[in-house]
Design an enzyme around this catalytic site. Sequence first.
Site, short mmCIF file in Angstrom:
data_model
loop_
_atom_site.label_atom_id
_atom_site.label_comp_id
_atom_site.label_asym_id
_atom_site.label_seq_id
_atom_site.Cartn_x
_atom_site.Cartn_y
_atom_site.Cartn_z
N PHE A 48 37.45 45.57 28.58
CA PHE A 48 37.43 45.20 29.99
C PHE A 48 36.06 44.61 30.31
CE2 PHE A 48 40.10 46.58 33.77
CZ PHE A 48 41.30 46.33 33.15
N GLN A 57 34.47 43.83 46.76
CA GLN A 57 34.74 43.11 45.52
C GLN A 57 35.85 42.11 45.74
OE1 GLN A 57 36.58 45.04 41.75
NE2 GLN A 57 34.46 44.54 41.27
N HIS A 72 38.26 40.08 43.62
CA HIS A 72 38.72 40.04 42.23
C HIS A 72 38.90 38.58 41.84
CE1 HIS A 72 41.02 40.73 38.62
NE2 HIS A 72 40.80 42.02 38.71
N LEU A 99 47.49 40.74 42.43
CA LEU A 99 46.49 40.87 41.38
C LEU A 99 47.04 40.51 40.00
CD1 LEU A 99 43.60 41.86 41.03
CD2 LEU A 99 44.55 44.03 40.31
N GLU A 145 42.38 42.20 35.03
CA GLU A 145 41.32 41.81 34.12
C GLU A 145 41.74 42.05 32.67
OE1 GLU A 145 37.49 42.90 35.69
OE2 GLU A 145 37.00 43.81 33.77
N ARG A 201 32.91 41.35 37.59
CA ARG A 201 33.87 40.67 38.46
C ARG A 201 33.21 39.78 39.50
NH1 ARG A 201 38.37 45.43 39.48
NH2 ARG A 201 39.35 45.20 37.44
N HIS A 257 39.60 42.66 47.04
CA HIS A 257 40.23 43.61 46.15
C HIS A 257 39.78 45.05 46.37
CE1 HIS A 257 42.21 45.13 42.64
NE2 HIS A 257 41.10 45.39 41.98
N ARG A 295 31.99 47.04 41.49
CA ARG A 295 32.69 48.00 40.64
C ARG A 295 33.14 47.34 39.34
NH1 ARG A 295 37.84 49.03 39.64
NH2 ARG A 295 38.78 47.91 41.41
#
Lengths: 231, 584
Positions: B117, B238, B240, B250, B253, B284, B351, B396
Amino acid sequence: MKFRLYRYNPESGVQPRMQDVELDIDPAGRMLLDALIAIKAQDETLSLRRSCREGVCGSDAVNVNGRNCLACITPLSTLKEPVEVRPLPGLPVIRDLVVDMEPFYRQYRSIRPWLVNDEPEPEVERLQSPADRALLDGAYECILCACCTTSCPSFWWHPDTFVGPAGLLQAYRFIADSRDEATAARLDNLEDPYRLYRCRGIMNCVDACPKGLNPTEAIGRIKALLVKRRV
Amino acid sequence: MNVRRFDALIVGGGGAGLRAALQLARSDYKVAVVSKVFPTRSHTVSAQGGITAALGNVDDDRWEWHFYDTVKGGDWLGDQDAIEFMCREAPSAVYELEHMGLPFSRLDNGRIYQRPFGGQSKNFGGEQATRTCAAADRTGHALLHTLYQQNLAARTQFFDEYFALDLVRDAEGYCLGVTALSIETGEPLLIEARATLLATGGGGRAFGNSSNALINTGDGLGMVLRAGLPLQDMEFWQFHPTGIAGVGCLITEGVRGEGGYLLNKQGERFMDRYAPHARDLAGRDVVARAIAIEIAEGRGCGPRGDYIDLKLDHLGEAAIAAKLPGIRDLSIRFAGVDPAHAPIPVAPTAHYMMGGIPTNLHGQVVAPARFGPEEPVPGLYAVGECACVSVHGANRLGGNSLLDLVVFGRAAGRHMLDYLRDNPYPRSMPDDAADASAARLARWERPGSERVAAISDDLRRTMQAHCSVFRTDISLRQGLAQLDALEARLAHAGLRDTSRVFNTARIEALELDNLVGVARATLVSAIHRTESRGAHTREDFPERDDERWLRHTLYARAEDQVDTKPVRLKPLTVESVKPKARVY
């Protein structure tokens, strides 16, 4: 687009009725939920449930042109007009498109939907082979939307005694799990003329499932296990 | 008003609330969960890619490396004691979920499957780590259903489809429970409890283009603001990088973790220019900014040049079906594209809210009081996206939100047990406990000319236009002026439908009250912070400024007051990670 919506408000004293609504909306790329939200923006008395708007939370199951589906992943362009939207069949209507889901949830709870393993817990994960894990595919993905169970005539006639396809699929999810130790008790719990055997294999549930799951197949496997332990 | 009494009360039925509830339900105490939706409809269900923990199932790993990545990912705004706590507890929290029955995907040796990730490294910034535990691309669904099932086994008392209205506190500041509204009957209810936990999730629906569920309206944040308590770091949202263009849904990731990558209209892998080392798996905020710049500079794809291509067809149909089945489904439905054959059109989407209700690492809500900036509010806890503990800092990392839910849900549950033992007797309920809520309900009985739906739409438009990926003082102040105007309109808003039974129009009006509080806290905090850090990018202050701004923002509703408090740079046991330039 033209819509026919089921309307019922228990406080009004008026019988349930179908309401014709015309909405100026371009169906391209839009889902039925977009249309229902747009209708509600014009007439806020329309009640419906919705949350994730992407087909994973299971809130907005409704009956559309006679078929159960999730409004948020049903493209408007696929629907014949007037689009007739009703609450899910077979459950008491609270208001408009909102049904009382409790009979459905009660059957879900009745299969004791949690993993049972009384062995000492290791400090790391319990091992499971990819092949054993693959047995859960098609079973664990259920979102409890009730599209399947409320399309099943056996559940309409026996909501108190027939577990219904969603509950039985979840029962199978735990029976199939190599980590679960309660298979015998789970089978006992289902070995009943009503709880399991009211399934007549008509496969409405398979047709209705918005996640492409196959409860009838899972029910068949449960029946096979019951036969197997008899002989 | 009807009254119900419990030892402990959880507001919110997502992953954080259910994990805490489980801790309490397995004790002798009476615990209730209030949720405005049936618990498995909570937004945790939408989490896709996974939950990060240094299990080392695929590759060497250590929680210290996860700790370092999280500090760096948060651009040094995260509290290092809380981050150490989370990363240390992560493996046990994940194993525990496995024991509860969570159907994790598996490696050939039978252990939990892990995938790479963004922002995860080995050896303190070295090679890409493989640390995020996954159940295909439905990890949130699997986690939420598992926790709900365990709560059924533990016989937790659920108040499904009850909307929490306000916190009830006494003169000494103790939290004594909440007022709530039964959505089905329209009846208000007072729920008393010696300890109350807010686990109400984020407020991502403040933005026009959002990956969030429609229910994410910042309800707990509104309750806290109305109780006169502050919110922390609300300027940090955030975006995304990969929401489906024009829709916002979404695309995990994990797609890039499995080997997918981004292309602009020239077919260039542009992340090479922005993050030469980590490329598509940079933080991100870094990837979202890169996409926004590519689009702004005319290198976007499509007829309007307003999106970027996410290519994954080279992974092969079989791998996509096995590892990313949900993504394929979403892409076919919402973008009309089968990712096994063509790229998915993506653009940044709001997000996750890094800020929220300030807490310590036991989940206790803290606020400035007599003895310092972090006094616990007795009897009040907050966990999950609504809380700011703060482990995510200014940005995050993917896979850390599900982790946050279960680690701090468990920690808060444990601390609540101690609190209940130390505070065995309920305090007396003030006579006016429910007055404020009754007044709010009465306010929505009055007729008005403005419509809730129209004001909500305008609020989202304002936040999207003025408080998105790139920000400036002028634009933020214009946004705040527009919000002032919206609040003036809100004062004249009324419901056409004042019926009782399942009146969702009334619920949406009450949600709008909360959403306005979230938007105001965000705009005011964003104006205040004159630097760029993590997800907060000020074009007029492009550099990070540790001298002035290595501090948390505290926003209070009274006169839009903004204060700050220091970041906790000292971890529990390990060496502090000193601030340095953040490059991927």
